[in-house]
Structures are given as C-alpha cells and as structure tokens.
Design an enzyme around this catalytic site. Structure first.
Site, PDB file in Angstrom:
ATOM      1  N   THR A   1      25.273  20.467  71.167  1.00 39.83           N
ATOM      2  CA  THR A   1      23.501  21.364  70.052  1.00 39.83           C
ATOM      3  C   THR A   1      22.728  20.906  71.275  1.00 39.83           C
ATOM      4  O   THR A   1      22.117  19.526  71.081  1.00 39.83           O
ATOM      5  CB  THR A   1      23.370  20.989  68.892  1.00 39.83           C
ATOM      6  OG1 THR A   1      24.606  20.881  68.153  1.00 39.83           O
ATOM      7  CG2 THR A   1      22.658  22.208  68.438  1.00 39.83           C
ATOM      8  N   GLU A   2      22.248  22.522  72.009  1.00 42.77           N
ATOM      9  CA  GLU A   2      21.060  22.716  72.970  1.00 42.77           C
ATOM     10  C   GLU A   2      21.683  21.084  73.332  1.00 42.77           C
ATOM     11  O   GLU A   2      20.118  21.000  73.947  1.00 42.77           O
ATOM     12  CB  GLU A   2      19.682  21.789  71.685  1.00 42.77           C
ATOM     13  CG  GLU A   2      19.960  23.199  71.058  1.00 42.77           C
ATOM     14  CD  GLU A   2      19.068  24.506  71.222  1.00 42.77           C
ATOM     15  OE1 GLU A   2      18.261  24.721  72.204  1.00 42.77           O
ATOM     16  OE2 GLU A   2      19.704  25.385  70.151  1.00 42.77           O
ATOM     17  N   LEU A   3      21.753  21.031  73.632  1.00 39.90           N
ATOM     18  CA  LEU A   3      22.549  19.974  75.246  1.00 39.90           C
ATOM     19  C   LEU A   3      21.886  17.999  75.365  1.00 39.90           C
ATOM     20  O   LEU A   3      22.180  17.614  75.495  1.00 39.90           O
ATOM     21  CB  LEU A   3      21.997  20.323  76.506  1.00 39.90           C
ATOM     22  CG  LEU A   3      22.831  22.207  77.245  1.00 39.90           C
ATOM     23  CD1 LEU A   3      22.131  21.889  77.975  1.00 39.90           C
ATOM     24  CD2 LEU A   3      24.009  21.968  76.857  1.00 39.90           C
TER      25      LEU A   3
END
Length: 398
Positions: free
Chosen positions: A146-148
């Site tokens: 998620t979101e890197l």
C-alpha cells in the site's frame, strides 16, 4: 540497453457515508453505496475504459515490445464486480496478452503492514493473491505494498512469502546520493528492491498539465529524450492509473501522450520491461537499510507515514481500529470482519491529513469530506457504532 519499467496503481476505496445511526445493517450501514458507485462509474468512464482501450491497442500494435505492470486493489476489484464488469473484462484481456505483469498487494489497500502483529497483513496478501487468480487468471510474483510503504521488516515478510521483488519509493534521504535507476537489495533478506524514479514519474503524473512548469507542454518525444539520457539499468516509472483522464483530464492531451509514448521510447536505446523481468536481467548493486521507525512511502514530499499517521486524529483512529481486532475476530462473523478490514483502508486516514500546504489538493481529491476534521469526526462516529455492534454480537454468543 536501459529498461523502462512502467507500473500503474489502480485503486478506489469504499468511502464511508456521512454517518447517522438508522435501521440499516451490514456493510452499507457504514459505506455509502450511492456515492461509491457514482465515483466508480465516473472514473471508469473518464479513465479505466478509455485508458484500457488505448493500452490494449498499444499491446496489440507492438506485439510484446511494449510491456508494463499493474496492481489492482481488492476494493477496486469488488467495485468492478458490482458496477463494472466491462472494466474487469478489459483488465482480464490485458492479462491474456502476456505483456502485462500484475502485482500483488494488500487486498484492502490497508495500513496493516504497520501493525506490530503481521497476521492481518499476511491474510490480506493471500486474499489479494486469490482474487487475482480467480478474477484475472494471474499469479503475481512481485509485491507492492500500500502506497509503497516499505521497511526491512516488510521486505523480510514479503521475501518469506516467496515474492521475487518488492517496489518502493526512490526517496532521496534513503538513497543518499545513489541512483534510483538500478536495483537494490533489502537488508536482512536480500530481496531485490525496485525503486521509483520520482522525477520522471511525477513529470507525467503531477506536472503534465502544469502551465507554470518549465517542461510544459510535455510531449512523448520530449519525455523519451529525457529518459534516453539515462544510461543505467532501469528507469522505474510508477504512478496512479487515474493519472489518465481523471487527475489529468482528456483535454490536456494525456491520452495522446500515452498513445505516442511507446513509439518515442522505442526509437531510442530504451526498451520496456516488467518488474519480474528487471530482476531476471539485472543484479542489485547495493543494500537498502530502512528500520521500522523510518518506514518510507511515495506520499507527499516527506515520503514517510505522515500522510496517514501524522496527526493525533489519525493516530487515535488507527489505534482504536487496531485495538478492536481481537474482538472482531472473536465474533467469527464474516460481515463484521469484512467491515473491520475495510476500515483499515488507507484512504480513510489520508482524508484526515492536516498537512495542507502544497499537498492539500492531493489529500482532498476523491474525499467526500469538507475538511480533515470532518473526516475524522465521521470516522470516529462510524467506529463507535461499529464497536457497539461488535460487542452486541459477542454478548449474543457468550
């Protein structure tokens, strides 16, 4: 030859309704069915359907020379099943070309990787993997969180689950002068790490239609000329899929840019590779060491967790959700567990962010709340009611 690795993130959350207790029950007691459908259908019309059409045409035209990767969240897949079977079918057609690599992630686009206990994180990864197999017929071999969100612990767990690589942000304070255009390996696990070239990515994702920008107007030929000046292993271009038609409207020329990009890139010494192919072609040049308290992401200028946990409202809501986990699991109620998992979706906490300044328009985009304070109050109202439902269920089975 230098490889251009393009990755698109495809995601929509289930947004909360403006909560007031009534006689509704189940999932849509808390999540706004009408609003979520309207937003999904709008984004499908402006982005998913036309962008998928363009990409499918390009895949057919270039017969394997043009390649890219996609990560589709479980929440978006659920919305496709509810309201966009044609969108789902076009993603399936991409998979069948053999030139598109699908990645794994958390099913709910959640912050579960930040839990001390990683049980939920692992569950969500497995649930996403199963959905990708069932709905798209693929078995991802590379992971993006998620979101890197990334640190050594996350990388170790992802490595233990058998993935061949992980994606994250090429944050300046982590690279410390090193290039984003090579592979790295995670400290402790040795898992290959593919980092984002944020400048060349954001030239498209954020600055494409910015008239104040010195690079305006951005053409495919101009972008390819910039990229061709890099003579290293890989140029990793990661961005939201909604860049096409939603963040950058059709009137800006973004679809024309996308249509011409493969041709302009392939005129140079560059080629296209997917994340899995990068790992097969190149070796990590050095190690990245990111402790749990230095977790990075691709969000905002800080590239850390502050977009979701940067103020007291966000941290309080997140802690309350975490504390509820053992009680939710004890109910053994699939619907209650599903609601709780959807309350972990990162977007809810993103809408509470008070780091306005230059990031304000980003945090308010797609939010149904007028202010971050409104988002926090509404989330807590949902949480308190949901908590009451959980303990009512536990009392009934005691």
């Amino acid at each position: 030859m230098t490889s251009v690795c393009i990755y698109f993130q495809v995601h929509q959350p289930f947004r909360l309704r403006r909560f007031w207790p009534d006689d509704r029950s189940g999932f849509f007691r808390y999540f706004d069915e009408r609003c979520n459908r309207e937003i999904f259908e709008r984004v499908a019309r402006k982005c998913y359907i036309p962008a998928n059409r363009v990409l499918l045409d390009l895949l057919d035209r270039y017969k394997g020379e043009f390649r890219f990767s996609l990560s589709v969240t479980g929440t978006l897949l659920e919305q496709c099943e509810l309201w966009g079977k044609d969108v789902l079918e076009s993603f399936r057609q991409m998979a069948e070309t053999g030139s598109v690599e699908y990645l794994d992630e958390t099913f709910y686009h959640s912050l579960s990787s930040l839990f001390e206990d990683k049980t939920e994180f692992i569950e969500e990864i497995r649930e996403h993997r199963e959905s990708m197999s069932d709905l798209l017929g693929v078995k991802p071999e590379v992971f993006r969180n998620t979101e890197l969100l990334y640190n050594n612990t996350i990388a170790k767990l992802v490595s233990d689950l058998g993935y061949k690589a992980i994606l994250t942000e090429g944050a300046d304070h982590i690279l410390d002068g090193r290039s984003p255009n090579v592979l790295y390996k995670a400290k402790g696990s040795g898992l290959p790490v593919i980092v984002r070239n944020y400048k060349l990515s954001d030239d498209i994702g954020y600055r494409f239609s910015a008239r104040w920008w010195e690079g305006y107007p951005l053409t495919a030929e101009k972008w390819a000329s910039w990229a061709s000046g890099i003579n290293e292993d890989c140029i990793n271009i990661f961005m939201d899929y909604e860049t096409f038609g939603e963040h950058q409207w059709e009137e800006t020329g973004i679809f024309s840019f996308l249509e011409k990009l493969p041709e302009e890139v392939l005129k140079t010494h560059l080629d296209f590779s997917t994340p899995r192919e990068l790992v097969e072609k190149y070796s990590p040049v050095s190690e990245i060491d990111i402790g749990d308290f230095s977790t990075i992401s691709w969000a905002d200028m800080e590239r850390d967790t502050s977009a979701w946990l940067g103020n007291d409202m966000q941290r309080r809501c997140f802690e309350e959700i975490k504390l509820l986990e053992p009680f939710v699991r004890k109910t053994e109620d699939p619907e209650i567990l599903r609601i709780w998992k959807h309350l972990l979706t990162s977007d809810h906490y993103y809408y509470m962010c008070t780091k306005w300044l230059g990031d304000g328009d980003v945090h308010s985009y797609f939010s149904v709340h007028s202010t971050p304070f409104d988002a926090a109050v509404n989330f807590m109202a949902v949480l308190m009611d949901f908590k009451a439902q959980v303990f009512k269920k536990l009392s009934a089975i005691a």
